[in-house]
Design an enzyme around this catalytic site. Structure first.
Site, short mmCIF file in Angstrom:
data_model
loop_
_atom_site.label_atom_id
_atom_site.label_comp_id
_atom_site.label_asym_id
_atom_site.label_seq_id
_atom_site.Cartn_x
_atom_site.Cartn_y
_atom_site.Cartn_z
N ARG A 1 37.56 36.06 57.13
CA ARG A 1 37.64 34.81 56.35
C ARG A 1 36.77 34.83 55.10
NH1 ARG A 1 37.29 32.28 61.56
NH2 ARG A 1 39.40 31.98 62.36
N LYS B 1 40.97 34.42 40.99
CA LYS B 1 42.33 34.38 41.54
C LYS B 1 42.61 35.75 42.14
CE LYS B 1 45.24 31.02 39.09
NZ LYS B 1 46.36 30.82 38.16
N GLU C 1 47.28 39.67 27.14
CA GLU C 1 46.37 38.62 27.64
C GLU C 1 45.28 38.32 26.59
OE1 GLU C 1 47.24 37.00 30.29
OE2 GLU C 1 47.79 38.32 31.96
N LYS D 1 38.14 32.88 29.05
CA LYS D 1 38.44 32.69 30.48
C LYS D 1 37.25 32.09 31.21
CE LYS D 1 40.82 34.25 34.43
NZ LYS D 1 41.81 35.09 35.05
N GLU E 1 42.20 25.43 39.61
CA GLU E 1 43.39 25.07 38.84
C GLU E 1 43.86 23.64 39.12
OE1 GLU E 1 46.92 27.85 37.15
OE2 GLU E 1 46.65 27.88 39.30
N ARG F 1 42.75 24.80 34.02
CA ARG F 1 43.01 26.24 34.22
C ARG F 1 44.46 26.61 33.97
NH1 ARG F 1 40.40 30.48 38.53
NH2 ARG F 1 41.57 32.26 37.72
N ASN G 1 47.88 30.13 32.03
CA ASN G 1 49.22 30.54 32.45
C ASN G 1 50.19 30.56 31.27
OD1 ASN G 1 51.40 30.32 35.05
ND2 ASN G 1 49.33 31.01 35.50
N HIS H 1 53.34 32.73 31.18
CA HIS H 1 53.51 33.31 32.52
C HIS H 1 54.70 32.76 33.29
CE1 HIS H 1 49.66 35.05 31.64
NE2 HIS H 1 49.61 35.66 32.81
N HIS I 1 56.41 35.84 34.76
CA HIS I 1 56.49 36.16 36.19
C HIS I 1 57.94 36.24 36.67
CE1 HIS I 1 52.13 34.82 37.42
NE2 HIS I 1 52.17 36.00 36.85
N HIS J 1 52.81 43.71 33.74
CA HIS J 1 52.57 42.27 33.63
C HIS J 1 52.43 41.84 32.15
CE1 HIS J 1 50.89 38.36 34.72
NE2 HIS J 1 49.83 38.60 33.96
N1 LIG Z 1 43.83 37.46 39.07
C1 LIG Z 1 44.08 37.11 37.82
O1 LIG Z 1 43.56 36.13 37.29
C2 LIG Z 1 45.01 37.97 37.01
C3 LIG Z 1 45.04 37.81 35.63
C4 LIG Z 1 45.90 38.61 34.89
C5 LIG Z 1 46.68 39.56 35.52
N2 LIG Z 1 46.60 39.71 36.87
C6 LIG Z 1 47.37 40.76 37.55
O2 LIG Z 1 46.96 42.03 37.05
C7 LIG Z 1 48.00 42.97 37.24
C8 LIG Z 1 48.19 43.80 36.00
O3 LIG Z 1 47.02 44.53 35.77
P1 LIG Z 1 46.98 45.80 34.77
O4 LIG Z 1 47.70 45.50 33.53
O5 LIG Z 1 45.57 46.20 34.71
O6 LIG Z 1 47.89 46.87 35.50
P2 LIG Z 1 47.71 47.78 36.80
O7 LIG Z 1 46.63 47.37 37.67
O8 LIG Z 1 49.07 47.87 37.34
O9 LIG Z 1 47.29 49.19 36.14
C9 LIG Z 1 48.20 49.87 35.33
C10 LIG Z 1 48.19 51.38 35.66
O10 LIG Z 1 47.03 51.99 35.13
C11 LIG Z 1 46.35 52.76 36.14
N3 LIG Z 1 44.95 52.73 35.73
C12 LIG Z 1 44.06 51.73 35.87
N4 LIG Z 1 42.93 52.03 35.23
C13 LIG Z 1 43.10 53.24 34.67
C14 LIG Z 1 42.28 54.05 33.85
N5 LIG Z 1 41.08 53.66 33.44
N6 LIG Z 1 42.77 55.26 33.46
C15 LIG Z 1 44.02 55.65 33.81
N7 LIG Z 1 44.86 54.92 34.56
C16 LIG Z 1 44.38 53.71 34.98
C17 LIG Z 1 46.71 52.04 37.41
O11 LIG Z 1 46.54 52.85 38.54
C18 LIG Z 1 48.17 51.67 37.15
O12 LIG Z 1 49.01 52.77 37.42
C19 LIG Z 1 49.23 42.16 37.61
O13 LIG Z 1 49.47 42.28 38.99
C20 LIG Z 1 48.85 40.74 37.27
O14 LIG Z 1 49.53 39.80 38.05
C21 LIG Z 1 45.79 38.93 37.61
O1 LIG Z 2 43.45 32.97 35.79
C1 LIG Z 2 44.43 32.25 35.68
O2 LIG Z 2 44.44 31.08 36.07
C2 LIG Z 2 45.67 32.76 35.08
O3 LIG Z 2 46.69 32.09 35.10
C3 LIG Z 2 45.58 34.09 34.42
C4 LIG Z 2 46.89 34.85 34.37
O4 LIG Z 2 46.79 35.75 33.29
C5 LIG Z 2 47.15 35.69 35.62
O5 LIG Z 2 48.27 36.49 35.41
C6 LIG Z 2 47.22 34.96 36.92
O6 LIG Z 2 47.25 35.90 37.99
C7 LIG Z 2 48.46 34.12 37.07
O7 LIG Z 2 48.27 33.31 38.16
P1 LIG Z 2 49.39 32.54 38.96
O8 LIG Z 2 48.64 31.46 39.62
O9 LIG Z 2 50.41 32.06 37.96
O10 LIG Z 2 49.97 33.51 39.90
ZN LIG Z 3 48.37 37.18 33.37
#
Ligand SMILES: NC(=O)c1ccc[n+]([C@@H]2O[C@H](COP(=O)([O-])OP(=O)(O)OC[C@H]3O[C@@H](n4cnc5c(N)ncnc54)[C@H](O)[C@@H]3O)[C@@H](O)[C@H]2O)c1
Ligand SMILES: O=C(O)C(=O)C[C@@H](O)[C@H](O)[C@H](O)COP(=O)(O)O
Ligand SMILES: [Zn+2]
Length: 362
Positions: free
Chosen positions: A123, A145, A187, A229, A239, A243, A247, A250, A254, A266
């Site tokens: 948890r 998130k 982003e 951010k 959110e 927040r 999005n 997005h 998405h 993404h």
């Molecule tokens: N939690 C949040 O608030 C939030 C915000 C924005 C995006 N996201 C999520 O983030 C993801 C996208 O992230 P991303 O664009 O970083 O892509 P990713 O994590 O898919 O990475 C892209 C590729 O690069 C590789 N890689 C990573 N670092 C590397 C490095 N330094 N050198 C070489 N290869 C490397 C990875 O293994 C992968 O194959 C999506 O799933 C999206 O939904 C989440």
């Molecule tokens: O941090 C947030 O809030 C965002 O919406 C950032 C986005 O760039 C990110 O892709 C996030 O994962 C989207 O969230 P979701 O709640 O739409 O799934």
């Molecule tokens: Zn995003």
């Protein structure tokens, strides 16, 4: 930039404050963040960073921790219930307790998964993010998130579970393929349109240079985006309102990712989504032509896509219904009332939506 920038997050609304560090050679900070109560540390990393993951594990073992490395698939293939279950199994087999710590290394997909595993194991255990892509540094690893995808949609299962710290080592970006680097710029550009237009000016001053980590403004672009951010999530972690502006782009983005079975990056999908949101804002009478057009020019200048298949509109509309901003049958979009003036557009006329997609579809 040789010095370290520290950006504080949270500390309001009951969440523990933490810092995002941006600089070089930051891994020496890891031990201090893990702390002395932890006996075990699990390093979750993607296949592409096998060497980094193993080096980190060895380094932590030398510091006296029982360190394990958990390798997961690259990119979105890591954000599944099966991969989360694989991580839970590894934690269970290593006797991972509530005082132990997870380190999530990699792009946003890896940090989203690692944070989700940390949120759900016993948890909730502490975790530290070590983002290695632009996108993960400026967005995914910051703000708490965490989550995984399901066949029905993007990030549909997850939790708000902020990390104990975020280490953005800019040296990691040198090995990033250019497509992944550029995907992260979506982003960064989003942060520019919703809150900090200086970001747009810096990119427009030399869009080709912005496509590489050697560009003159790399560190500033990353720090500025994190600050956007940080300000938002510090006042609205879960959110409840503000927040939602993060999005921007997005809702359609998405929907495209799901339609492509998560094979599109993404950032690329969000780029098309921002183009759509700009056209929607314009057609809804909110956004001026100059700012709407600026979306096309800046996204195109750094090499991000603006268009998607016109014939897919019915499927995209269906996919958008499970967007987390939807309320009942009401679709809700973030649009701009002007530069850096994000707002919510609720239940737009379907004809306006289709007309906006008419600019995006090809
Ligand atoms: N939690 C949040 O608030 C939030 C915000 C924005 C995006 N996201 C999520 O983030 C993801 C996208 O992230 P991303 O664009 O970083 O892509 P990713 O994590 O898919 O990475 C892209 C590729 O690069 C590789 N890689 C990573 N670092 C590397 C490095 N330094 N050198 C070489 N290869 C490397 C990875 O293994 C992968 O194959 C999506 O799933 C999206 O939904 C989440
Ligand atoms: O941090 C947030 O809030 C965002 O919406 C950032 C986005 O760039 C990110 O892709 C996030 O994962 C989207 O969230 P979701 O709640 O739409 O799934
Ligand atoms: Zn995003």
């Amino acid at each position: 930039m040789n010095d370290v920038t520290r950006i504080r997050i949270g500390g309001t609304a009951g969440s523990e404050p933490y810092e995002v560090l941006v600089g070089r050679q930051l891994l020496g900070e890891l031990g201090g963040l893990i702390g002395t109560r932890a006996k075990r540390v699990a390093v979750i990393h993607p296949e592409a960073l096998a060497e980094t993951g193993d080096a980190l594990r060895a380094d932590l073992a030398e510091q006296g921790y029982e360190a394990i490395a958990i390798q997961v698939p690259n990119a979105e293939e890591a954000k599944t219930a099966e991969v989360a279950a694989y991580c839970w199994k590894a934690l269970g087999q290593s006797g991972f307790t509530r005082t132990d710590v997870i380190v999530g290394v990699g792009g946003g997909a890896s940090t989203d998964l690692a944070g989700f595993v940390a949120a759900t194991w016993l948890r909730g255990v502490r975790w530290i993010a070590v983002p290695t892509t632009v996108l993960a540094m400026v967005d995914a690893a910051v703000g708490g998130k965490t989550g995984i995808n399901t066949a029905e949609g993007k990030n549909l299962v997850g939790s708000f579970h902020p990390p104990a710290g975020v280490l953005c080592d800019l040296a990691a970006l040198d090995s990033l393929p250019v497509n992944d680097y550029v995907s992260g710029l979506a982003e960064v550009i989003k942060a520019g349109f919703i809150a900090d237009p200086v970001i747009l000016d810096l990119i427009e001053s030399d869009p080709q240079a912005a496509r590489t980590p050697a560009g003159p403004h790399t560190a500033e672009l990353i720090v500025r985006s994190i600050k956007v951010k940080a300000e938002v999530v510090s006042s609205d972690l879960k959110e409840a309102g503000l927040r939602e502006i993060l999005n921007y782009g997005h809702t359609l983005g998405h929907a495209i990712e799901k339609n492509e079975r998560y094979k599109w990056r993404h950032g690329a999908a969000v780029s098309v989504g921002m183009h759509f949101a700009a056209e929607l804002g314009r057609l809804a009478g909110r956004l001026d032509d100059a700012t709407a057009d600026r979306h096309r020019t800046i996204l195109e200048a750094v090499g991000l896509p603006l268009h998607y298949r016109y014939d897919q509109w019915p499927k995209l509309l269906e996919n958008m219904k499970v967007d987390k901003k939807s309320r009942g049958d009401l679709l809700r979009f973030i649009v701009l009332d002007g530069l850096a003036k994000p707002t919510v557009l609720e239940g737009p006329d379907p004809a306006v939506l289709l007309a906006a997609y008419g600019e995006v579809g090809e």
